[in-house]
Design an enzyme around this catalytic site. Structure first.
Site, PDB file in Angstrom:
ATOM      1  N   HIS A 127      -3.785   6.084   3.825  1.00 50.77           N
ATOM      2  CA  HIS A 127      -4.320   4.872   3.444  1.00 50.77           C
ATOM      3  C   HIS A 127      -3.690   3.452   3.815  1.00 50.77           C
ATOM      4  CE1 HIS A 127      -5.812   1.804   0.518  1.00 50.77           C
ATOM      5  NE2 HIS A 127      -6.888   2.569   0.195  1.00 50.77           N
ATOM      6  N   ASN A 161     -13.786  -0.494  -7.224  1.00 51.15           N
ATOM      7  CA  ASN A 161     -15.004   0.414  -7.060  1.00 51.15           C
ATOM      8  C   ASN A 161     -15.509   0.976  -8.056  1.00 51.15           C
ATOM      9  OD1 ASN A 161     -14.335   0.322  -4.288  1.00 51.15           O
ATOM     10  ND2 ASN A 161     -12.726   1.813  -4.285  1.00 51.15           N
ATOM     11  N   ASP A 216       0.701  -1.103   0.149  1.00 57.80           N
ATOM     12  CA  ASP A 216       0.026  -0.137   0.059  1.00 57.80           C
ATOM     13  C   ASP A 216       0.911   1.414   0.232  1.00 57.80           C
ATOM     14  OD1 ASP A 216      -2.209   1.687   0.809  1.00 57.80           O
ATOM     15  OD2 ASP A 216      -3.458  -0.060   0.788  1.00 57.80           O
ATOM     16  N   SER A 250     -11.267  -1.194  -0.481  1.00 62.47           N
ATOM     17  CA  SER A 250      -9.853  -1.194   0.169  1.00 62.47           C
ATOM     18  C   SER A 250      -9.986  -1.606   1.663  1.00 62.47           C
ATOM     19  CB  SER A 250      -9.203   0.203   0.027  1.00 62.47           C
ATOM     20  OG  SER A 250      -8.375   0.459  -0.876  1.00 62.47           O
TER      21      SER A 250
END
Length: 647
Positions: free
Chosen positions: A214, A315, A172, A379
């Site tokens: 994130h 998404n 990530d 996520s």
């Protein structure tokens, strides 16, 4: 956002040491003639990634003389170089025409698979959850974690609270190791993004390890400090995270860095890899979508090394639900986002693009600079599944990666609303209970062609294909009981073993009246049956004989067989889909009364023996009893007809 089957050999490595590459112990000096003239500043450069095949000996003979920068070595016999934009088509054509190159491509863009929230805590710290985070509408959100109850975390913790020896690699934006709820729980892994020289990577003096936040949020869902009287709880409890930065500080990256991060995670001994990132679906971005050979080869490498790979489904659900990658690579658990009632969210990919769902709406977790935030997206759903996988491995260390994946998917609860997906809602407690009872099955199947090439669907693992010329075509296959291998059988009864499959004999030296057309294994994997086109049965190892159609005049030839779970019976399938049952095998239906476009060529049973699949020569699948559909090869061109299947 982020996927052939490229073999990556264990023990081979590539690293850059000045201008020296090391491949399988062979030192290659990129000397005179290999130095490349730099592109002029006015011409934009494009990154190209090259994977060398097993036939490559001298990288310089493959990569020498190409326009652009000096190639940089990457793990697993891979190189990357920067090529002037106008030269890219020619470079790719030259590389792809070489037998020493497995693939050559331009890396795809990837980014964090999260819906960007708008509340103030997303961009700033929320010390001690005060002020409280806000949701996307601006309303105050209570500092609670209903997402944990939704997956029955309390029931799971009664059976496993994880282990510090089980690591989940979070690929990530990095993670803030100074955040109190992450300190001591997260290990700093490689910063692939910065090592690759990508822009927008690295940290600032005020943000330790994650400028975006994130990655810290994803890591906290997996393993934030739990039962310490402060902050939040995590599903993984005692699990540890290795934070590997593959995305830049804005949450963007490319498939080459993701692939390198996967190799790094496998080398570090991580048992689970979490990929809360994806490429665009083709519906969202038709010019930069689909599988990536470099990334797919890395995923296959991880799965072959017994690593559970979990990825956000993406998404783009409101743009057509096309497949995104890495979630859609074979063997990867693709995770959709649901609300805390079990309804799939409209933004989430769904349908066959998702194997399982987990809470992904207003999920509270850790943030950078010691704070907390509420985020929404697939996520946030993926790390819940990764944490559940870690709990399973901690409680049952002998489970294989495919068994862990199977337990999570087969024990999922029914979806309560929204779009449908291939599986259901994550139930961590149910998965642990099933593991304790020994109820493990694999949701998927393999099919094999006449040349011996094996193709996997669902989560069925692949252990190899026949790569040498055959005297007789392959006609069937059967898997081992633990899912760790399979047998292939040729029309003369010759046997090919893969994975942990053992050889118990063949009819290769016997003069047959009719050719062999299929096989089935015994429950303990210590024997198998072969069946001929007239229904004659040959038993090897501990396989027992329960009858045959050898003395019956058949309307259509027998083409395959499958054994019952206890090994006290078997089914045979004819080319018209007619079924013959022997021993304790039960009849669940047939295609005998249907007009088939292509003949049936094989069959396989479900794990509990309460159903079976049949496969046609074009790869079409027929399901009976409790057998589920996971996909078929009917819509894709095959190098040879399909001849069999196994689960």
């Amino acid at each position: 956002m982020f996927g052939g089957l490229q073999a990556v050999r264990v023990g081979r490595r590539v690293r850059k040491a000045g201008l020296i590459g090391v491949i399988g112990g062979l030192t290659i000096l990129f000397g005179s003639g290999f130095s490349l003239a730099p592109a002029t500043a006015a011409v934009p450069n494009v990154q190209v990634v090259v994977g060398l095949s097993s036939t490559a000996v001298h990288a310089s003979s493959v990569l020498g003389g190409l326009p652009g920068s000096t190639p940089r070595g990457l793990p697993a016999d891979r190189f990357t170089l920067s090529v002037p934009e106008g030269e890219v088509p020619g470079v790719l054509n030259r590389l792809r025409s070489s037998t020493a190159v497995s693939y050559a491509d331009v890396p795809q863009a990837v980014h964090a698979a999260a819906v960007t929230p708008n509340d103030p805590c997303y961009r700033g710290p929320c010390p001690a959850l005060n002020p409280e985070p806000f949701d996307e509408s601006g309303a105050t959100v209570a500092a609670s974690q209903p997402n944990l109850a939704a997956v029955d975390a309390p029931g799971a913790w009664a059976l496993s609270t994880g282990s510090p020896s089980v690591k989940v690699a979070v690929l990530d934006t990095g993670a803030d190791l100074t955040t109190p709820d992450l300190a001591g729980q997260v290990i700093a892994g490689p910063d692939v993004c910065e090592q690759a020289g990508e822009s927008g990577c690295g940290t600032t003096p005020t943000v330790s390890g994650d400028q975006s936040g994130h990655g810290s949020h994803v890591a906290g869902i997996v393993d934030a400090h739990t039962n310490n009287g402060t902050g939040i709880a995590s599903l993984g409890w005692n699990t540890r995270v290795e934070a590997i930065q593959v995305l830049d500080n804005q949450g963007n990256g490319n498939t080459t860095d993701v692939a390198t991060g996967i190799y790094d995670a496998v080398a570090a001994g991580d048992r689970v890899i979490n990929l809360s990132l994806s490429n665009d679906s083709c519906a969202a971005n038709p010019n930069d979508c689909g599988p990536d050979p470099d990334e797919e080869a890395a995923v296959e490498f991880a799965i072959a090394h017994n690593v559970v790979v979990v990825a956000a489904a993406g998404n783009d659900g409101q743009m057509g639900n096309g497949p995104t990658f890495p979630a859609s690579y074979p063997g990867v658990i693709s995770v959709a986002a649901e609300d805390n009632t079990g309804a799939i969210e409209p933004f989430s990919e769904s349908g066959t693009a998702a194997d399982i769902a987990a809470p992904g709406v207003d999920v509270l977790s850790t943030w950078n600079n010691g704070g907390y935030a509420v985020l929404t997206g697939t996520s946030m759903a993926a790390p819940a599944v990764s944490a559940a996988a870690a709990l399973l491995i901690a409680a049952h260390p002998s489970l294989t990666a495919s068994q862990v994946s199977s337990l999570l998917i087969t024990t999922a609860k029914p979806i309560t609303g929204g779009a449908s997906i291939s599986g259901g809602d994550l139930d961590a407690a149910a998965a642990l209970n099933a593991a304790r009872s020994g109820a493990v099955s694999t949701p998927g199947y393999d099919v094999v062609g006449a040349t011996g090439m094996v193709t996997s669907f669902g989560l069925a693992p692949e252990f190899g294909s026949v790569t040498t010329p055959l005297n007789r075509p392959v006609v069937g296959m059967s898997d081992t009981p633990d899912g760790g291998g399979y047998w292939l059988v040729a029309s003369d009864g010759g046997i090919f073993t893969f994975g942990d499959a053992r050889f118990f004999g063949s009819t290769g030296a016997i003069r047959l009246n009719k050719p062999i057309v299929g096989m089935a294994s015994t429950p303990d994997g210590r024997g198998y049956w072969l069946v001929a086109s007239d229904g004659g049965v040959f038993s090897f190892g501990d396989a027992r004989f329960f009858g045959s159609t050898g003395a019956i005049r058949l309307n259509k030839p027998v083409v395959g067989m499958a054994s019952t779970p206890d090994g006290r019976g078997y089914w045979m399938a004819a080319s018209d889909g007619g079924i013959f049952s022997f021993g304790d095998a039960r009849f669940f239906g047939s295609t005998g009364n249907l007009a088939l476009v292509r003949p049936v060529v094989g069959m396989a049973r479900t794990s509990d023996g309460q159903g079976y699949w049949m496969v046609a020569s074009d790869g079409g699948i027929f399901t009976f009893g409790d057998a589920r559909f996971f996909g078929s090869a009917a819509s894709s061109a095959q190098p040879a007809p399909i001849v069999g299947m196994a689960t």
